[in-house]
Write an enzyme that holds these catalytic residues in place. Structure first.
Site, PDB file in Angstrom:
ATOM      1  N   THR A 149     -21.917 -11.639 -18.493  1.00  0.00           N
ATOM      2  CA  THR A 149     -21.435 -12.554 -17.450  1.00  0.00           C
ATOM      3  C   THR A 149     -22.603 -13.208 -16.715  1.00  0.00           C
ATOM      4  O   THR A 149     -22.698 -13.174 -15.493  1.00  0.00           O
ATOM      5  CB  THR A 149     -20.522 -11.813 -16.456  1.00  0.00           C
ATOM      6  OG1 THR A 149     -21.217 -10.666 -15.938  1.00  0.00           O
ATOM      7  CG2 THR A 149     -19.238 -11.371 -17.118  1.00  0.00           C
ATOM      8  N   PHE A 154     -28.492  -0.663   1.686  1.00  0.00           N
ATOM      9  CA  PHE A 154     -27.926  -1.511   2.738  1.00  0.00           C
ATOM     10  C   PHE A 154     -26.602  -0.910   3.193  1.00  0.00           C
ATOM     11  O   PHE A 154     -25.640  -0.868   2.428  1.00  0.00           O
ATOM     12  CB  PHE A 154     -27.736  -2.943   2.225  1.00  0.00           C
ATOM     13  CG  PHE A 154     -29.024  -3.715   2.164  1.00  0.00           C
ATOM     14  CD1 PHE A 154     -29.327  -4.662   3.134  1.00  0.00           C
ATOM     15  CD2 PHE A 154     -29.946  -3.470   1.165  1.00  0.00           C
ATOM     16  CE1 PHE A 154     -30.536  -5.354   3.102  1.00  0.00           C
ATOM     17  CE2 PHE A 154     -31.153  -4.152   1.118  1.00  0.00           C
ATOM     18  CZ  PHE A 154     -31.448  -5.096   2.094  1.00  0.00           C
ATOM     19  N   ASP A 207     -27.536   0.546  -4.497  1.00  0.00           N
ATOM     20  CA  ASP A 207     -26.371   0.401  -3.626  1.00  0.00           C
ATOM     21  C   ASP A 207     -26.097   1.714  -2.901  1.00  0.00           C
ATOM     22  O   ASP A 207     -26.343   2.801  -3.446  1.00  0.00           O
ATOM     23  CB  ASP A 207     -25.137   0.007  -4.441  1.00  0.00           C
ATOM     24  CG  ASP A 207     -25.191  -1.428  -4.933  1.00  0.00           C
ATOM     25  OD1 ASP A 207     -26.002  -2.217  -4.395  1.00  0.00           O
ATOM     26  OD2 ASP A 207     -24.434  -1.755  -5.865  1.00  0.00           O
ATOM     27  N   ASP A 236     -22.970   2.716  -1.842  1.00  0.00           N
ATOM     28  CA  ASP A 236     -21.647   3.275  -2.143  1.00  0.00           C
ATOM     29  C   ASP A 236     -21.672   4.046  -3.467  1.00  0.00           C
ATOM     30  O   ASP A 236     -20.854   3.856  -4.355  1.00  0.00           O
ATOM     31  CB  ASP A 236     -20.574   2.191  -2.164  1.00  0.00           C
ATOM     32  CG  ASP A 236     -20.905   1.031  -3.074  1.00  0.00           C
ATOM     33  OD1 ASP A 236     -22.093   0.847  -3.429  1.00  0.00           O
ATOM     34  OD2 ASP A 236     -19.971   0.274  -3.425  1.00  0.00           O
ATOM     35  N   GLU A 287     -27.080 -10.525  -8.460  1.00  0.00           N
ATOM     36  CA  GLU A 287     -27.191 -10.006  -9.820  1.00  0.00           C
ATOM     37  C   GLU A 287     -27.485 -11.112 -10.827  1.00  0.00           C
ATOM     38  O   GLU A 287     -28.229 -10.900 -11.801  1.00  0.00           O
ATOM     39  CB  GLU A 287     -25.903  -9.274 -10.201  1.00  0.00           C
ATOM     40  CG  GLU A 287     -25.937  -8.583 -11.545  1.00  0.00           C
ATOM     41  CD  GLU A 287     -24.703  -7.724 -11.761  1.00  0.00           C
ATOM     42  OE1 GLU A 287     -24.746  -6.546 -11.366  1.00  0.00           O
ATOM     43  OE2 GLU A 287     -23.697  -8.257 -12.278  1.00  0.00           O
TER      44      GLU A 287
END
Length: 298
Positions: free
Chosen positions: A175, A51, A141, A143, A233
């Site tokens: 997390t 993206f 991703d 980046d 996520e």
């Protein structure tokens, strides 16, 4: 297909197999020549989705240049680029069997919204287009850059990738979404691994199931005014808890050079590109100082 590879190639310094007997892919645990021969015989086609929304288009050229050096070399690849700025992307000439496909999509004001809508877009295109064009999808991703070989050893029915910040952490440090009101909620006594949202894939039908699940759970939370702590996520981790991946990629396949490199990490195949998060996202993001954390630091 992979059982003989697992039996023949072993490492004693890392976990190689999950409790449900899914292989964890590390350097030295497979024979790429055997795997390449098998996948060539099947004439496999691979789709790589990214993206490039808003200013993230600046990462695309390096992403594709490095992918051409290291990603699925010798195999057929479609680069599916979702973007709201198709005019910012020039003509990219690639060898026969490899091509860039521009998919124009809406823009969104908040980067969190872009992150969450990825699941919906991958789901929709999986059903409408990808199923007719490729056999496997790899969703990552933009980046990032490839810095070492990433080949057909990663492919399987459905795979996830160990988050580089939690590969050695105990479950209580993961997390996960801990609010019971959220559909992404995972109880404190559950969870196998913590998976990164920026690297997953599998066959097109399996990726459709995964993204459809995540999108629908997000919609339920949105109706209830809830947004999971780590966006897409969080839902991905919930999906993999109850729909176990058939293969897991080690942190070799997703790394941030801001971390100290552990001795057992023999290769860094796909690494984060340093950047100013706030400048790229074009607004201040809470708890996101580029000086204090890399792409995956929390």
């Amino acid at each position: 297909m992979y059982s003989s590879t697992i039996l023949s190639y072993r490492r004693t310094d890392v976990l190689m197999v999950t409790p449900w007997f899914a292989p964890i892919v590390w350097d030295g645990t497979y024979n790429i020549d055997i795997l390449n021969a098998q996948f060539h015989q099947r004439n496999v086609r691979v789709g790589l989705t990214v993206f490039a929304i808003k200013k993230y288009t600046v990462f695309l050229q390096r992403f594709i240049e490095t992918a051409e050096k290291f990603f699925m070399v010798g195999h057929k690849v479609n680069y599916y680029v979702f973007t709201d700025r198709p005019n910012d992307i020039g003509n990219i000439s690639l060898p026969e069997g490899r091509k860039v496909v521009i998919l124009e999509v809406p823009s969104y004001k908040r980067w969190q919204e872009v992150s969450m809508r990825r699941m919906e877009m991958i789901r929709d295109y999986s059903q409408q287009r990808f199923i007719h064009e490729v056999d496997f999808l790899v969703c990552v991703d933009v980046d990032m850059r490839f810095s070492d070989e990433v080949g057909v050893e990663i492919l399987g029915d459905v795979f996830g990738t160990l988050h580089p910040g939690f590969y050695a952490a105990s479950r209580d440090r993961f997390t996960y979404e801990r609010r019971k009101q959220s559909t992404a909620y995972i109880p404190p006594d559950e969870g196998d691994f913590y998976y990164a949202g920026g690297y997953f894939g599998g066959t097109v039908p399996e990726v459709y199931k995964l993204t459809n699940y995540c999108h629908n759970e997000m919609l339920t939370d949105k109706r209830n005014g809830i947004e999971a702590i780590w966006h897409d996520e969080s839902y991905l981790n919930k999906y993999f808890l109850y729909h176990k991946p058939t293969k897991i990629l080690s942190p070799e396949y997703l790394w941030d050079n801001g971390y100290a490199v552990p001795q057992f990490l023999k290769r860094r195949r796909f690494v984060a590109v340093p950047k100013n998060h706030n400048e790229i996202r074009n607004k201040r993001a809470l708890n996101d100082s580029p000086k204090s954390r890399g792409k995956f630091h929390r």
